[in-house]
Write a protein that holds these residues in place. Structure first.
Motif, PDB file in Angstrom:
ATOM      1  N   HIS A  23      73.512 -15.019  71.318  1.00 52.52           N
ATOM      2  CA  HIS A  23      72.200 -14.408  71.432  1.00 52.52           C
ATOM      3  C   HIS A  23      71.467 -14.601  70.117  1.00 52.52           C
ATOM      4  O   HIS A  23      72.039 -15.081  69.148  1.00 52.52           O
ATOM      5  N   VAL A  24      70.211 -14.237  70.112  1.00 51.69           N
ATOM      6  CA  VAL A  24      69.373 -14.472  68.947  1.00 51.69           C
ATOM      7  C   VAL A  24      68.759 -13.162  68.492  1.00 51.69           C
ATOM      8  O   VAL A  24      68.336 -12.350  69.311  1.00 51.69           O
ATOM      9  N   HIS A  25      68.733 -12.948  67.194  1.00 47.02           N
ATOM     10  CA  HIS A  25      67.992 -11.831  66.621  1.00 47.02           C
ATOM     11  C   HIS A  25      66.779 -12.422  65.920  1.00 47.02           C
ATOM     12  O   HIS A  25      66.913 -13.358  65.139  1.00 47.02           O
ATOM     13  N   ILE A  26      65.619 -11.885  66.217  1.00 47.84           N
ATOM     14  CA  ILE A  26      64.409 -12.343  65.549  1.00 47.84           C
ATOM     15  C   ILE A  26      63.986 -11.234  64.602  1.00 47.84           C
ATOM     16  O   ILE A  26      63.701 -10.121  65.034  1.00 47.84           O
ATOM     17  N   ILE A  27      63.984 -11.548  63.323  1.00 45.75           N
ATOM     18  CA  ILE A  27      63.625 -10.557  62.317  1.00 45.75           C
ATOM     19  C   ILE A  27      62.222 -10.877  61.828  1.00 45.75           C
ATOM     20  O   ILE A  27      61.941 -11.976  61.375  1.00 45.75           O
ATOM     21  N   ILE A  28      61.355  -9.896  61.955  1.00 46.92           N
ATOM     22  CA  ILE A  28      59.963 -10.080  61.576  1.00 46.92           C
ATOM     23  C   ILE A  28      59.587  -8.960  60.617  1.00 46.92           C
ATOM     24  O   ILE A  28      59.909  -7.800  60.845  1.00 46.92           O
ATOM     25  N   SER A  29      58.879  -9.326  59.578  1.00 47.22           N
ATOM     26  CA  SER A  29      58.387  -8.333  58.637  1.00 47.22           C
ATOM     27  C   SER A  29      57.398  -7.418  59.346  1.00 47.22           C
ATOM     28  O   SER A  29      56.741  -7.820  60.304  1.00 47.22           O
ATOM     29  N   ARG A  30      57.297  -6.194  58.881  1.00 49.48           N
ATOM     30  CA  ARG A  30      56.348  -5.267  59.495  1.00 49.48           C
ATOM     31  C   ARG A  30      54.908  -5.744  59.323  1.00 49.48           C
ATOM     32  O   ARG A  30      54.072  -5.543  60.172  1.00 49.48           O
ATOM     33  N   LYS A  31      54.611  -6.417  58.222  1.00 50.10           N
ATOM     34  CA  LYS A  31      53.274  -6.961  57.948  1.00 50.10           C
ATOM     35  C   LYS A  31      53.410  -8.449  57.625  1.00 50.10           C
ATOM     36  O   LYS A  31      54.460  -8.909  57.185  1.00 50.10           O
ATOM     37  N   ASP A  32      52.320  -9.168  57.810  1.00 48.68           N
ATOM     38  CA  ASP A  32      52.343 -10.585  57.452  1.00 48.68           C
ATOM     39  C   ASP A  32      52.214 -10.732  55.927  1.00 48.68           C
ATOM     40  O   ASP A  32      52.059  -9.744  55.209  1.00 48.68           O
ATOM     41  N   ALA A  33      52.274 -11.973  55.431  1.00 49.92           N
ATOM     42  CA  ALA A  33      52.257 -12.227  53.983  1.00 49.92           C
ATOM     43  C   ALA A  33      50.991 -11.710  53.308  1.00 49.92           C
ATOM     44  O   ALA A  33      51.022 -11.281  52.155  1.00 49.92           O
ATOM     45  N   SER A  34      49.870 -11.706  54.043  1.00 45.30           N
ATOM     46  CA  SER A  34      48.618 -11.231  53.440  1.00 45.30           C
ATOM     47  C   SER A  34      48.493  -9.706  53.515  1.00 45.30           C
ATOM     48  O   SER A  34      47.545  -9.138  52.993  1.00 45.30           O
ATOM     49  N   ASN A  35      49.440  -9.072  54.196  1.00 47.86           N
ATOM     50  CA  ASN A  35      49.455  -7.621  54.382  1.00 47.86           C
ATOM     51  C   ASN A  35      48.264  -7.130  55.219  1.00 47.86           C
ATOM     52  O   ASN A  35      47.872  -5.980  55.151  1.00 47.86           O
ATOM     53  N   ARG A  36      47.685  -8.042  56.032  1.00 51.97           N
ATOM     54  CA  ARG A  36      46.533  -7.690  56.867  1.00 51.97           C
ATOM     55  C   ARG A  36      46.927  -7.431  58.319  1.00 51.97           C
ATOM     56  O   ARG A  36      46.255  -6.704  59.021  1.00 51.97           O
ATOM     57  N   TYR A  37      47.998  -8.059  58.788  1.00 55.84           N
ATOM     58  CA  TYR A  37      48.346  -7.977  60.195  1.00 55.84           C
ATOM     59  C   TYR A  37      49.649  -7.210  60.384  1.00 55.84           C
ATOM     60  O   TYR A  37      50.653  -7.509  59.753  1.00 55.84           O
ATOM     61  N   SER A  38      49.621  -6.233  61.278  1.00 55.36           N
ATOM     62  CA  SER A  38      50.830  -5.494  61.619  1.00 55.36           C
ATOM     63  C   SER A  38      51.609  -6.312  62.636  1.00 55.36           C
ATOM     64  O   SER A  38      51.074  -6.710  63.668  1.00 55.36           O
ATOM     65  N   LEU A  39      52.854  -6.587  62.339  1.00 54.92           N
ATOM     66  CA  LEU A  39      53.687  -7.390  63.224  1.00 54.92           C
ATOM     67  C   LEU A  39      54.766  -6.559  63.902  1.00 54.92           C
ATOM     68  O   LEU A  39      55.630  -7.090  64.567  1.00 54.92           O
TER      69      LEU A  39
END
Length: 162
Positions: A23-39
């Motif tokens: 199976h796969v785990h996808i780890i995503i930061s809570r915000k993007d690199a610019s800190n503008r988009y909530s992920l």
């Protein structure tokens, strides 16, 4: 019956399953690199844009779109032909409206329907009630079996248990 069964037994943590187990785990930061988009997939905000400190900021996470796009990307990348019963949309339909789910399966082209039934049987779903006659002979046999059941019920209900 939930499709999470193997050999008639409910699948629980630790159940040994046949075949490769990956199976796969996808780890995503809570915000993007610019800190503008909530992920954040756990965000309670639906995907939307809001004004914050004079800037338009996108917030929220659209899980449905993410999963559908992930399916499409995987299918394209690996040239995988996903059957209806394997799709995220089908899973959501099964949970919300099982009658519609099985209705959709019966409307599939014959070869896809056969694959769908095999996949359902592998997952432990009883598909005998869903079988649809494809010839006059099968239709006649199904009608005779239904008649037998009806006669059996009539005899049973007319009996006083002797």
């Amino acid at each position: 019956a939930a499709p999470h069964r193997l050999n008639g037994k409910r699948i629980v943590r630790g159940t040994a399953k046949p075949g490769p187990q990956s199976h796969v785990h996808i780890i995503i930061s809570r915000k993007d690199a610019s800190n503008r988009y909530s992920l954040s997939p756990g965000s309670k905000h639906k995907t939307s844009e809001v004004q914050m400190h004079g800037k338009t900021v996108k917030r929220g996470f659209d899980r449905d779109t993410f999963i559908k796009n992930s399916e499409n990307t995987f299918d394209t990348l690996f040239k995988y032909r996903r059957n209806y019963v394997e799709t995220y949309t089908a899973r959501k339909t099964f949970l919300k409206d099982p009658k519609l789910y099985f209705s959709m399966i019966t409307k599939l082209p014959t070869n896809e329907k056969a694959v769908a039934f095999k996949l359902l049987q592998k997952s432990g779903v009883n598909t005998t009630l869903l079988s649809i006659p494809t010839s006059k002979l099968q239709l006649t046999i199904k009608a005779i079996n239904q008649l037998k059941k009806g006669i059996g019920k009539a005899i049973e209900s007319g009996s006083i248990g002797i």
